[in-house]
Design a protein around this motif. Structure first.
Motif, PDB file in Angstrom:
ATOM      1  N   GLU A 121      53.178 141.022  72.376  1.00  0.00           N
ATOM      2  CA  GLU A 121      52.480 142.016  73.185  1.00  0.00           C
ATOM      3  C   GLU A 121      51.569 142.880  72.324  1.00  0.00           C
ATOM      4  N   GLY A 122      50.431 143.253  72.893  1.00  0.00           N
ATOM      5  CA  GLY A 122      49.477 144.110  72.191  1.00  0.00           C
ATOM      6  C   GLY A 122      48.160 144.214  72.925  1.00  0.00           C
ATOM      7  N   HIS A 123      47.723 143.103  73.527  1.00  0.00           N
ATOM      8  CA  HIS A 123      46.493 143.157  74.315  1.00  0.00           C
ATOM      9  C   HIS A 123      46.698 144.025  75.552  1.00  0.00           C
ATOM     10  N   THR A 124      45.639 144.726  75.941  1.00  0.00           N
ATOM     11  CA  THR A 124      45.737 145.631  77.092  1.00  0.00           C
ATOM     12  C   THR A 124      44.952 145.115  78.293  1.00  0.00           C
ATOM     13  N   SER A 125      44.395 143.896  78.190  1.00  0.00           N
ATOM     14  CA  SER A 125      43.693 143.296  79.313  1.00  0.00           C
ATOM     15  C   SER A 125      43.806 141.778  79.195  1.00  0.00           C
TER      16      SER A 125
END
Length: 326
Positions: A121-125
């Protein structure tokens, strides 16, 4: 090109689910057959493919399912690890997926009793593309609508972030010079990054938007191709930052571009799904018109075989394979 303008798939394989993405492994897995994975709404199916062009005893295509992985959410993108091998014990299958929940999932299996899924996890889109480092497979790169390209290790740790000026659409990793990474942005810019200095070392501009897909010709790395608007464009990166060639390809937006792995002059493009006009076009740099038009009206995913001039697209409960005869 044929008189009627289009033709049906050379081979088809039926599936139990809608196929959102399909990928041949670009790496030698140590087997005479090719590794292929496709992702549906809940599952990823991994198998081997063999074609009559490789083995006269095969009638058309032979697909052998190795394992079905429960994924839980629809698969948006998939990349193979070069570590996947079928000729050693224990066997190893490793690939990574992206899904609409903004997570990457690293899946590893020995095809016996050891199976592991690791969420990253890390991307916001929305994540548009991902790729493994091609020599050892110890790093993964991903690009997203969140205007970032991120690098990860196999433990799921984020090791670097590159800030982009628009959504990141496509990625390619140089097959030998593993510190070179190509990142294509929606606004029509393609940049090459040096992963040691984490700086851009070269930039290309396609002169129009939106760029939805780009690919690096890994058999001749001076060539880069992309689809932008309704056109395909091709650069020679030793000559100019602007495309050497540009041709109209699709009536509506073009959305995928892929180089053949077997022939550096061969590439394919796909239009947006749901249109009446044919989806799949195969082009040759020596010909002014497409050399093949595939008659699939709905398609998802596009991938070329590692050694044959043959590409596959997914769709409604089937895989469709087109052999290009040059």
């Amino acid at each position: 090109m044929q008189e009627d303008g289009s033709r049906n798939a050379s081979y088809t394989v039926l599936c139990e689910d809608y196929v959102h993405v399909v990928e041949f492994s670009p790496f030698d897995c140590g087997s005479p057959a090719s590794l292929l994975a496709y992702g549906g709404n809940q599952y990823v199916v991994v198998g081997t493919c063999r074609f009559k062009e490789e083995d006269m005893e095969v009638e058309g295509v032979e697909f052998n399912t190795l394992r079905v992985f429960l994924h839980g959410v629809p698969v948006d993108a998939l990349a193979w690890s070069p570590e996947s091998r079928l000729d050693k014990l224990p066997q190893l299958i490793r690939f990574c997926t992206a899904a609409a929940d903004r997570k990457l999932r690293l899946l590893t299996s020995d095809l016996q009793d050891k199976h592991e899924m690791k969420a990253m996890e890390g991307h916001t889109s929305y994540i548009n593309d991902l790729v493994f480092e091609p020599t050892e497979g110890k790093q993964i790169a991903s690009v997203s609508d969140d205007h970032t390209c991120r690098l990860w290790d196999l433990e799921g740790n984020e090791t670097a972030v590159f800030r982009l000026s628009s959504p990141g659409m496509s990625l390619c990793w140089h097959p030998e010079e593993v510190f070179k990474l190509m990142v294509a942005e929606k606004k029509g810019t393609v940049r090459f990054y040096d992963l040691v200095t984490q700086q851009a070392i070269l930039s290309l501009d396609c002169g129009q938007t939106p760029l939805l897909s780009a690919d690096w010709c890994l058999s001749n790395t001076v060539k880069v191709g992309a689809v932008t608007g309704t056109d395909w464009v091709i650069w020679d990166i030793t000559r100019s930052s602007y495309p050497q060639e540009r041709r109209p390809a699709h009536v509506d937006k073009a959305r995928l571009f892929r180089w053949s792995r077997a022939n550096e002059n061969l590439f394919s493009t796909m239009g947006c799904p749901g249109k009446i006009n044919s989806q799949l076009l195969v082009h040759h740099l020596g010909h002014p018109q497409p050399i093949m038009i595939g008659s699939a009206t709905v398609g998802a995913g596009l991938s070329w075989h590692r050694t044959l001039p043959l590409c596959v697209i997914g769709g409604d409960r089937k895989l469709s394979f087109w052999l290009t005869e040059m």
